[in-house]
Design a protein around this motif. Structure first.
Motif, PDB file in Angstrom:
ATOM      1  N   ILE A  69       0.667  -1.087   0.171  1.00 27.35           N
ATOM      2  CA  ILE A  69       0.005   0.076   0.053  1.00 27.35           C
ATOM      3  C   ILE A  69       0.905   1.516   0.074  1.00 27.35           C
ATOM      4  CG2 ILE A  69      -1.825   1.200   1.151  1.00 27.35           C
ATOM      5  CD1 ILE A  69      -2.608  -1.678   2.729  1.00 27.35           C
ATOM      6  N   GLN A  70       0.422   2.251  -0.745  1.00 24.40           N
ATOM      7  CA  GLN A  70       1.215   3.554  -0.847  1.00 24.40           C
ATOM      8  C   GLN A  70       0.055   4.471  -0.839  1.00 24.40           C
ATOM      9  OE1 GLN A  70       1.285   5.994  -3.197  1.00 24.40           O
ATOM     10  NE2 GLN A  70       2.389   7.407  -1.921  1.00 24.40           N
ATOM     11  N   SER A  71       0.345   5.640   0.012  1.00 21.32           N
ATOM     12  CA  SER A  71      -0.352   6.747   0.174  1.00 21.32           C
ATOM     13  C   SER A  71       0.283   7.863   0.944  1.00 21.32           C
ATOM     14  CB  SER A  71      -1.752   6.612   0.704  1.00 21.32           C
ATOM     15  OG  SER A  71      -2.724   7.734   0.436  1.00 21.32           O
ATOM     16  N   HIS A 107      -0.459  -4.409  -5.494  1.00 17.40           N
ATOM     17  CA  HIS A 107      -0.104  -3.217  -5.323  1.00 17.40           C
ATOM     18  C   HIS A 107      -1.089  -1.993  -5.275  1.00 17.40           C
ATOM     19  CE1 HIS A 107       3.323  -5.818  -6.265  1.00 17.40           C
ATOM     20  NE2 HIS A 107       4.129  -5.088  -5.454  1.00 17.40           N
ATOM     21  N   LEU A 108      -1.298  -1.287  -4.480  1.00 19.03           N
ATOM     22  CA  LEU A 108      -2.343  -0.301  -4.236  1.00 19.03           C
ATOM     23  C   LEU A 108      -1.863   1.025  -3.904  1.00 19.03           C
ATOM     24  CD1 LEU A 108      -5.003  -2.168  -2.159  1.00 19.03           C
ATOM     25  CD2 LEU A 108      -4.307  -2.417  -4.722  1.00 19.03           C
ATOM     26  N   SER A 109      -2.337   1.931  -4.488  1.00 23.37           N
ATOM     27  CA  SER A 109      -1.900   3.321  -4.412  1.00 23.37           C
ATOM     28  C   SER A 109      -3.045   4.235  -4.321  1.00 23.37           C
ATOM     29  CB  SER A 109      -0.840   3.874  -5.254  1.00 23.37           C
ATOM     30  OG  SER A 109      -0.483   5.063  -5.084  1.00 23.37           O
ATOM     31  N   PHE A 150      -7.298   5.897  -7.190  1.00 29.52           N
ATOM     32  CA  PHE A 150      -6.986   4.670  -6.553  1.00 29.52           C
ATOM     33  C   PHE A 150      -6.484   3.979  -7.655  1.00 29.52           C
ATOM     34  CE2 PHE A 150      -7.999   0.256  -6.262  1.00 29.52           C
ATOM     35  CZ  PHE A 150      -7.596  -0.389  -5.037  1.00 29.52           C
ATOM     36  N   TYR A 151      -5.229   3.505  -7.342  1.00 21.17           N
ATOM     37  CA  TYR A 151      -4.450   2.630  -8.573  1.00 21.17           C
ATOM     38  C   TYR A 151      -4.115   1.171  -7.829  1.00 21.17           C
ATOM     39  CZ  TYR A 151      -3.396   7.310 -10.597  1.00 21.17           C
ATOM     40  OH  TYR A 151      -3.567   8.508 -11.055  1.00 21.17           O
ATOM     41  N   PHE A 166      -9.553   6.341   3.059  1.00 16.38           N
ATOM     42  CA  PHE A 166      -9.562   4.970   3.765  1.00 16.38           C
ATOM     43  C   PHE A 166     -10.475   4.238   3.374  1.00 16.38           C
ATOM     44  CE2 PHE A 166     -10.177   2.035   7.207  1.00 16.38           C
ATOM     45  CZ  PHE A 166      -9.062   1.465   7.051  1.00 16.38           C
ATOM     46  N   ALA A 167     -11.832   4.646   3.148  1.00 16.56           N
ATOM     47  CA  ALA A 167     -13.077   3.921   2.889  1.00 16.56           C
ATOM     48  C   ALA A 167     -12.838   3.613   1.512  1.00 16.56           C
ATOM     49  CB  ALA A 167     -14.342   4.760   2.771  1.00 16.56           C
ATOM     50  N   PHE A 168     -12.171   4.321   0.374  1.00 18.74           N
ATOM     51  CA  PHE A 168     -12.062   3.659  -0.926  1.00 18.74           C
ATOM     52  C   PHE A 168     -10.861   2.499  -0.795  1.00 18.74           C
ATOM     53  CE2 PHE A 168     -14.286   5.009  -4.333  1.00 18.74           C
ATOM     54  CZ  PHE A 168     -13.750   4.586  -5.307  1.00 18.74           C
ATOM     55  N   LEU A 169      -9.994   2.914   0.148  1.00 16.50           N
ATOM     56  CA  LEU A 169      -8.857   1.631   0.329  1.00 16.50           C
ATOM     57  C   LEU A 169      -9.464   0.378   0.863  1.00 16.50           C
ATOM     58  CD1 LEU A 169      -5.965   0.412   0.447  1.00 16.50           C
ATOM     59  CD2 LEU A 169      -6.183   1.518   2.849  1.00 16.50           C
TER      60      LEU A 169
END
Length: 306
Positions: free
Chosen positions: A32-34, A62-64, A80-81, A97-100
């Protein structure tokens, strides 16, 4: 084993910003990246007891969550990627965060076809697996949260992962998604409940996620056999109704609300058949959480004694 809580806030933030935060969630590794503070706050509050893996470890996803450019950053908009691909529309940064959480669900829903995947909450108690399928708005997550707060282990709030040809359930414990009125219901049910950031005015209304890894074995990987499927439906002012559900109806409903039943073809049919042979199925209509919990506990006792 290093957990997120074992590192300082500064170390955790830096790791997240660099895109090096790898968390083990059930059978999957999320990278996770943000740089969004709400993402850090949510992870710190709800994932503190999750295992962290070294930066060189393999990651399934892999999420960003980041602005596309300086203009979007100024507008407080982010994207969101997933593996560099943007599958959703742009969102407000305050909903990050909800979208994560939704994005993490999306990853499992659209991939991971090594299991039959049912859209359902999954819990266990005394080695007895319980599946709670349901459509949005029927009270599935509210009931799941109440069970979690009364001693049940949450295996998942969203996915029943079933290895082919078995009635076993794969643990995939993540926070429970509560929406609108259910947030206040659960706060009243147990004022000590741990909730992450509250996102207002999302496409689902107000959303908050509840810490679900409350049991001592929340992160154990051992499979749990399923013995009960309960189809819950919240109905205001209704008396409690608990009826046996024909397995043919349960099969059809679960298949229609599976993420990959049709894709799996014969394997999906055979696995669903094996599952239905092993479980007892019920319809549950409730308005009183306490009475619903008592009814479920009674079913568990019956299964234990049979």
């Amino acid at each position: 084993m290093t957990q997120l809580k074992d590192i300082t806030d500064s170390e955790a933030k830096d790791t997240l910003v660099r895109g090096e935060l790898r968390l083990k969630v059930g059978p999957y590794i999320y990278c996770i990246q943000s740089s969004e503070s709400v993402v850090f706050d949510g992870l710190r509050k709800l994932y503190n007891d999750y295992q962290m893996l070294p930066v060189e470890s393999f990651s399934d996803y892999h999420l960003s969550l980041r602005p596309a450019n300086l203009i979007q950053k100024w507008r407080k908009k982010i994207d969101f990627y997933s593996d560099g691909y943007r599958p959703f529309n742009r969102i407000n940064a305050q909903h990050a965060f909800a979208f994560l959480e939704w994005g993490m669900n999306w990853c499992v829903s659209t991939g991971s076809n090594e299991y039959l995947k049912l859209h359902a909450a999954v819990l266990s108690k005394n080695g007895i697996g319980l599946i709670l399928p349901g459509l949005p708005g029927v009270g599935k997550s509210t009931l799941t949260a109440a069970l979690c707060l009364t001693g049940w282990r949450v295996l998942s709030d969203e996915h029943a992962l079933i290895p082919f040809g078995t009635n076993k359930l794969v643990p995939l414990c993540r926070p429970i998604s509560l929406k609108n009125k259910s947030i206040e219901i659960i706060k009243s049910f147990d004022p000590s409940v741990v909730l992450g950031p509250e996102s207002q005015d999302t496409h689902k209304g107000t959303v908050a996620h509840m810490k679900a890894d409350m049991a001592s074995d929340s992160h154990d990987s051992e499979l749990i056999p399923a013995y009960l499927i309960i189809f819950p439906r919240y109905s205001p002012e209704s008396k409690l109704v608990l009826n046996k559900k024909p397995k043919t109806e349960a099969f059809m409903f679960a298949g229609l609300h599976s993420f990959n039943y049709s894709l799996l073809s014969q394997i999906g049919f055979d696995t669903m058949s094996t599952l239905m042979d092993a479980v007892n199925c019920y319809d549950l209509i409730y308005s009183d959480l306490e009475k619903a919990l008592q009814a479920i506990e009674k079913l568990v006792l019956e299964v234990s004694s049979s």
